[in-house]
Enzyme design. Structure first.
Site, PDB file in Angstrom:
ATOM      1  N   ASN A 249       0.870  -1.173   0.000  1.00  0.00           N
ATOM      2  CA  ASN A 249       0.000   0.000   0.000  1.00  0.00           C
ATOM      3  C   ASN A 249       0.910   1.226   0.000  1.00  0.00           C
ATOM      4  O   ASN A 249       1.494   1.560   1.017  1.00  0.00           O
ATOM      5  CB  ASN A 249      -0.896  -0.013   1.243  1.00  0.00           C
ATOM      6  CG  ASN A 249      -1.709   1.264   1.383  1.00  0.00           C
ATOM      7  OD1 ASN A 249      -1.861   2.013   0.410  1.00  0.00           O
ATOM      8  ND2 ASN A 249      -2.212   1.520   2.572  1.00  0.00           N
TER       9      ASN A 249
ATOM     10  N   LYS B 173       0.123   4.269  -0.306  1.00  0.00           N
ATOM     11  CA  LYS B 173      -0.513   5.473   0.242  1.00  0.00           C
ATOM     12  C   LYS B 173      -0.266   6.660  -0.724  1.00  0.00           C
ATOM     13  O   LYS B 173      -0.219   6.442  -1.927  1.00  0.00           O
ATOM     14  CB  LYS B 173       0.007   5.771   1.650  1.00  0.00           C
ATOM     15  CG  LYS B 173       0.024   4.521   2.523  1.00  0.00           C
ATOM     16  CD  LYS B 173       0.222   4.799   3.973  1.00  0.00           C
ATOM     17  CE  LYS B 173       0.382   3.483   4.709  1.00  0.00           C
ATOM     18  NZ  LYS B 173       0.171   3.583   6.106  1.00  0.00           N
TER      19      LYS B 173
ATOM     20  N   HIS C 274      -9.501   1.276   4.730  1.00  0.00           N
ATOM     21  CA  HIS C 274      -8.213   1.433   5.416  1.00  0.00           C
ATOM     22  C   HIS C 274      -8.415   2.373   6.607  1.00  0.00           C
ATOM     23  O   HIS C 274      -9.192   3.323   6.525  1.00  0.00           O
ATOM     24  CB  HIS C 274      -7.166   1.989   4.444  1.00  0.00           C
ATOM     25  CG  HIS C 274      -5.787   1.922   5.007  1.00  0.00           C
ATOM     26  ND1 HIS C 274      -5.318   2.855   5.898  1.00  0.00           N
ATOM     27  CD2 HIS C 274      -4.785   1.019   4.842  1.00  0.00           C
ATOM     28  CE1 HIS C 274      -4.074   2.528   6.251  1.00  0.00           C
ATOM     29  NE2 HIS C 274      -3.729   1.414   5.619  1.00  0.00           N
TER      30      HIS C 274
ATOM     31  N   GLU D   6      -6.750   4.748   7.699  1.00  0.00           N
ATOM     32  CA  GLU D   6      -6.504   6.171   7.415  1.00  0.00           C
ATOM     33  C   GLU D   6      -7.732   6.798   6.765  1.00  0.00           C
ATOM     34  O   GLU D   6      -8.035   7.966   6.985  1.00  0.00           O
ATOM     35  CB  GLU D   6      -5.248   6.315   6.529  1.00  0.00           C
ATOM     36  CG  GLU D   6      -3.989   6.069   7.351  1.00  0.00           C
ATOM     37  CD  GLU D   6      -2.811   5.531   6.560  1.00  0.00           C
ATOM     38  OE1 GLU D   6      -2.807   5.610   5.324  1.00  0.00           O
ATOM     39  OE2 GLU D   6      -1.885   5.006   7.217  1.00  0.00           O
TER      40      GLU D   6
ATOM     41  N   GLU E 229      -5.555  -5.085  10.489  1.00  0.00           N
ATOM     42  CA  GLU E 229      -4.534  -4.069  10.715  1.00  0.00           C
ATOM     43  C   GLU E 229      -4.797  -3.334  12.027  1.00  0.00           C
ATOM     44  O   GLU E 229      -5.606  -2.392  12.063  1.00  0.00           O
ATOM     45  CB  GLU E 229      -4.547  -3.053   9.567  1.00  0.00           C
ATOM     46  CG  GLU E 229      -4.266  -3.660   8.218  1.00  0.00           C
ATOM     47  CD  GLU E 229      -3.629  -2.636   7.293  1.00  0.00           C
ATOM     48  OE1 GLU E 229      -2.522  -2.900   6.832  1.00  0.00           O
ATOM     49  OE2 GLU E 229      -4.230  -1.577   7.057  1.00  0.00           O
TER      50      GLU E 229
ATOM     51  N   GLY F 187       2.326   2.154  10.590  1.00  0.00           N
ATOM     52  CA  GLY F 187       3.271   3.255  10.428  1.00  0.00           C
ATOM     53  C   GLY F 187       3.979   3.663  11.710  1.00  0.00           C
ATOM     54  O   GLY F 187       4.593   4.719  11.772  1.00  0.00           O
TER      55      GLY F 187
ATOM     56  N   SER G  33       3.279  -2.280  10.231  1.00  0.00           N
ATOM     57  CA  SER G  33       4.739  -2.293  10.376  1.00  0.00           C
ATOM     58  C   SER G  33       5.379  -3.640  10.008  1.00  0.00           C
ATOM     59  O   SER G  33       6.322  -4.095  10.667  1.00  0.00           O
ATOM     60  CB  SER G  33       5.140  -1.862  11.790  1.00  0.00           C
ATOM     61  OG  SER G  33       4.725  -0.525  12.027  1.00  0.00           O
TER      62      SER G  33
HETATM   63  C1  PEP Z   1      -0.797   0.015   5.748  1.00  0.00           C
HETATM   64  O1  PEP Z   1      -0.670   1.039   5.110  1.00  0.00           O
HETATM   65  O2  PEP Z   1      -1.796  -0.678   5.564  1.00  0.00           O
HETATM   66  C2  PEP Z   1       0.235  -0.362   6.705  1.00  0.00           C
HETATM   67  C3  PEP Z   1       0.098  -1.470   7.360  1.00  0.00           C
HETATM   68  O3  PEP Z   1       1.312   0.504   6.856  1.00  0.00           O
HETATM   69  P1  PEP Z   1       2.738   0.170   7.551  1.00  0.00           P
HETATM   70  O4  PEP Z   1       3.197  -1.154   6.996  1.00  0.00           O
HETATM   71  O5  PEP Z   1       3.618   1.302   7.173  1.00  0.00           O
HETATM   72  O6  PEP Z   1       2.487   0.063   9.020  1.00  0.00           O
END
Ligand code: PEP
Length: 249
Positions: A9, A11, A94, A96, A166, A172, A212
């Protein structure tokens, strides 16, 4: 036996020229991977990405879509628009988008229905906040998200759906759920899916972990019984690092 599906992803990162350079490098590094590999890129990069993955084992996804088919919705992108250029996957719900763009479970449900209608495969994100986790409410919250997301979704569509667990506190932040914790939560999601669609469906649905993920923890996470790969943010922006994750064996 479920396959492993590893999705990046990006973003709001990467310009078209960076997308092309990334794919040229990354495609060589993952050409022998046995896993399904998806890059979810910004809208403006989709067309370039689709052209450059031709002849590779990389699939392309979008990061969002609107639920209406067409009309006066300035700035939005429909499922049909994505499908028409060859996009295969779309991330829906997601954290975000839920946090910064007020996406509710109801909206997530509408978007899933719209995506399936245009034969796009949704990657549906669920997960708890740190506060909910500390209050011992993580599983309860995630089960509710699942019940709402899958309202009136047909059993036959379940083979085209991916669920990404998630935990929001892990996205992040550099903090990762332990592999046992992530696996147990995904088992609880599978149980919830089983209650709605039966065990046969539940055991076939691909369920990823996200939060992460990096090459130093992906091996352990993806080898857990119920974790079928990952949704990877930050670490998917580096071709070499992401190839180590995508080449999981
Ligand atoms: C994500 O964007 O879904 C995500 C898990 O980001 P990160 O791996 O940076 O934590």
């Amino acid at each position: 036996m479920r396959k492993k599906v590893i999705a990046g992803n990006w973003k709001m990162n990467m310009l078209p020229n960076e997308t092309i350079n990334f794919i040229d490098k990354f495609s060589k590094l993952v050409k022998d991977s046995e896993n399904e590999i998806i890059l979810c890129v910004p809208f403006v990069d989709l067309f370039y990405a689709l052209l450059h993955v031709q002849g590779t084992n990389i699939k392309i996804g979008a990061q969002n879509m609107y639920w209406e088919e067409k009309g006066a919705f300035t700035g939005e992108i429909s499922g049909n628009m994505l499908k028409s250029i060859g996009v295969e996957y779309v991330i829906i719900g997601h954290s975000e988008r839920r946090a910064y763009f007020a996406e509710t479970d109801e909206i997530v449900n509408k978007k899933i229905k719209a995506a399936l209608k245009c034969k796009l495969k949704p990657i549906i994100c669920v997960g708890e906040t740190l506060e909910q986790r500390e209050q011992g409410k993580a599983i309860e919250i995630i089960k509710l998200q699942i019940q709402e997301a899958f309202k009136d979704i047909d059993k036959n569509d379940m083979e085209n759906i991916i669920i990404a667990y998630e935990p929001i506190w892990a996205i992040g932040t550099g903090k990762t759920a332990t592999s046992e914790d992530a696996n147990n939560t995904i088992k609880a999601i599978r149980e919830e899916i089983s209650k709605i669609y039966g065990q046969d469906v539940a055991k076939r649905v691909i369920m990823q972990y996200g939060g992460s993920v990096k090459s130093s923890n992906s091996q352990e996470l993806f080898s857990m019984s119920d974790i079928d790969g990952g949704l990877v943010g930050g670490a998917s922006l580096d071709a070499e690092e992401f190839s180590k994750i995508a080449n999981y064996k």
